[in-house]
Design an enzyme around this catalytic site. Structure first.
Site, short mmCIF file in Angstrom:
data_model
loop_
_atom_site.label_atom_id
_atom_site.label_comp_id
_atom_site.label_asym_id
_atom_site.label_seq_id
_atom_site.Cartn_x
_atom_site.Cartn_y
_atom_site.Cartn_z
N TYR A 128 -2.39 34.92 37.50
CA TYR A 128 -0.98 34.83 36.88
C TYR A 128 0.01 35.20 38.06
O TYR A 128 0.85 34.38 38.58
CB TYR A 128 -0.73 35.79 35.81
CG TYR A 128 -1.33 34.91 34.48
CD1 TYR A 128 -2.22 33.83 34.62
CD2 TYR A 128 -0.86 35.36 33.26
CE1 TYR A 128 -2.46 33.31 33.21
CE2 TYR A 128 -1.17 34.71 31.88
CZ TYR A 128 -1.82 33.59 32.20
OH TYR A 128 -2.42 33.31 30.91
N SER A 129 0.05 36.52 38.31
CA SER A 129 0.89 37.33 39.14
C SER A 129 0.88 36.57 40.76
O SER A 129 -0.25 36.14 41.29
CB SER A 129 0.68 38.72 39.27
OG SER A 129 1.05 39.15 38.01
N SER A 161 -7.29 41.00 39.15
CA SER A 161 -8.31 42.16 38.76
C SER A 161 -9.63 41.16 38.95
O SER A 161 -10.17 40.19 38.31
CB SER A 161 -8.36 42.45 37.40
OG SER A 161 -7.01 43.13 37.16
N GLU A 244 -4.89 39.22 25.08
CA GLU A 244 -4.96 40.44 25.91
C GLU A 244 -4.83 41.54 25.06
O GLU A 244 -5.11 42.72 25.43
CB GLU A 244 -4.33 40.52 27.10
CG GLU A 244 -4.43 41.51 28.14
CD GLU A 244 -3.84 41.11 29.33
OE1 GLU A 244 -4.24 41.79 30.42
OE2 GLU A 244 -2.72 40.40 29.31
#
Length: 388
Positions: A128-129, A161, A244
């Protein structure tokens, strides 16, 4: 379907019987700031869980789960944490991607990916980021183009991550040239073991490397590996963020309570508890932990409706800020000794690691600022923030 207590007892008994022998050494291993610990051994433990039917317990039975009720899932995560079992390695696939595919995926995608998540054969990370689009995913620049029967992906993701341990990444990419903000984005499933993908670990304050930069240079994935409609991936991405915030947060709080109890024990041993200001902060931390649990239980109403709503942002802000402040409290209780590493080259104790890693809590998984915008706009109905 067994009752909640029967389910809880069955899982507790299984943990007592199986988290033994070679697996007993894994108790307490892994987790934030410590994901490097016994990673391969923890994956073996999780495959052992899968063989006994204890992964993906909340998934419907037709997809390899147990069809556990919401209350049973809470019991599962609480018992796992209470047993001090090792941190899960398949969390992102099990808790984020799997439910997303069940809700939005095609039959072919479910058949291809879900069994391998259940069996812990393939590990996932979240793309995502980006350097210019952290919590605000409307600024995504990574692009993807359909080239015959494949998507080609070019761009950069960051703070990914466990990408260095993952087999696949679900990537939010811009597939409609000229589109802006949340329009024109698509949700793609991309294999990482291929030419055109480079993963660079990022060294954190804790000295470990759990986050990564991921560079895509015309990386390829089959055209069928798009979840949802091309250009309308934003709603899929938001749904993933909702999952999440699911029931696993109840297990997270057991870990928080264990950390708070360790801080209290240290304060009693070194005399910090005699300081009235320290005692007041400990009392406030205990009250805050009870509020976190209350928020989480309230949020579960949203989970039962399919996915947590924007009110989940309240819980995220509260626990992230609380945990960061617990790290600060731990260091103040620790005193001057907390300024020194336990050994060479950078051997941190649990309190130091808690302090350093918890600085990220108010940033990752949606920063506090973004969560406040969500609450203001979607819960309180306030005017939207002006955007350039």
């Amino acid at each position: 379907m067994s009752s909640v207590e029967e389910f809880r007892t069955a899982f507790r008994d299984w943990l007592r019987a199986d988290l033994t022998g070679e697996f007993a050494r894994l108790r307490g291993r892994g987790g934030p700031g410590r994901e490097h610990e016994a990673f391969d051994e923890r994956r073996a433990w999780e495959r052992h869980m899968a063989a006994a039917g204890w992964t993906c317990v909340g998934w419907p039975k037709e997809y390899g789960g147990r069809g556990a009720t919401l209350e049973q899932q809470v019991a599962f995560h609480e018992e796992y944490a209470l047993a001090d079992a090792p941190a899960r390695v398949g969390h992102i696939g099990e808790q984020l991607l799997g439910p997303t595919l069940i809700a939005f995926g095609t039959p072919g995608q479910r058949e291809r990916f879900l069994p391998r998540i259940v069996a812990v054969e393939e590990l996932w990370c979240q793309g995502y980021s980006e350097p210019e689009a952290g919590s605000d995913l409307g600024g995504v620049r990574t692009r993807a183009e359909l080239d015959g029967e494949e998507w080609t992906v070019t761009g950069q993701k960051t703070w990914t991550s466990l990408a260095h341990r993952s087999d696949w990444c679900f990537v939010v990419a811009r597939t409609e040239p000229g589109s802006t903000r949340h329009q024109g984005l698509s949700y793609l499933l991309v294999p990482l073991d291929q030419p055109g993908v480079e993963v660079r670990p990022i060294t954190q304050l804790t000295g470990t490397c759990e986050f990564n930069e991921v560079f895509f240079d015309s990386a390829r994935t089959p055209a069928a590996n798009i979840v949802g409609t091309p250009g309308e991936g934003w709603k899929v991405a938001v749904a993933t963020l909702g999952f999440e915030r699911g029931v696993s947060t109840l297990g997270q709080q057991v870990g928080f309570r264990r950390e708070l109890e360790a801080v209290i024990d240290l304060a009693r041993r070194n005399g910090a508890a005699e300081d009235p200001l320290i005692r007041d902060r400990i009392a406030r931390a205990w009250i805050g932990l009870e509020i976190i649990r209350g928020n989480a239980l309230r949020m579960l109403d949203g989970v039962s409706a399919g996915a947590p709503g924007p009110e989940a942002s309240v819980g995220k802000i509260f626990w992230a800020t609380w945990h960061r402040e617990l790290g600060e409290l731990a260091m103040d209780v620790h005193g001057a000794e907390g300024m020194l590493a336990a050994g060479e080259p950078y051997d941190l104790d649990d309190f130091q690691r808690l302090f350093l890693f918890s600085r990220a809590d108010t940033i990752y998984a949606g920063s506090n600022e973004i969560q406040r915008n969500i609450i203001a706009e979607r819960v309180l109905g306030l005017p939207k923030e002006a955007r350039p």
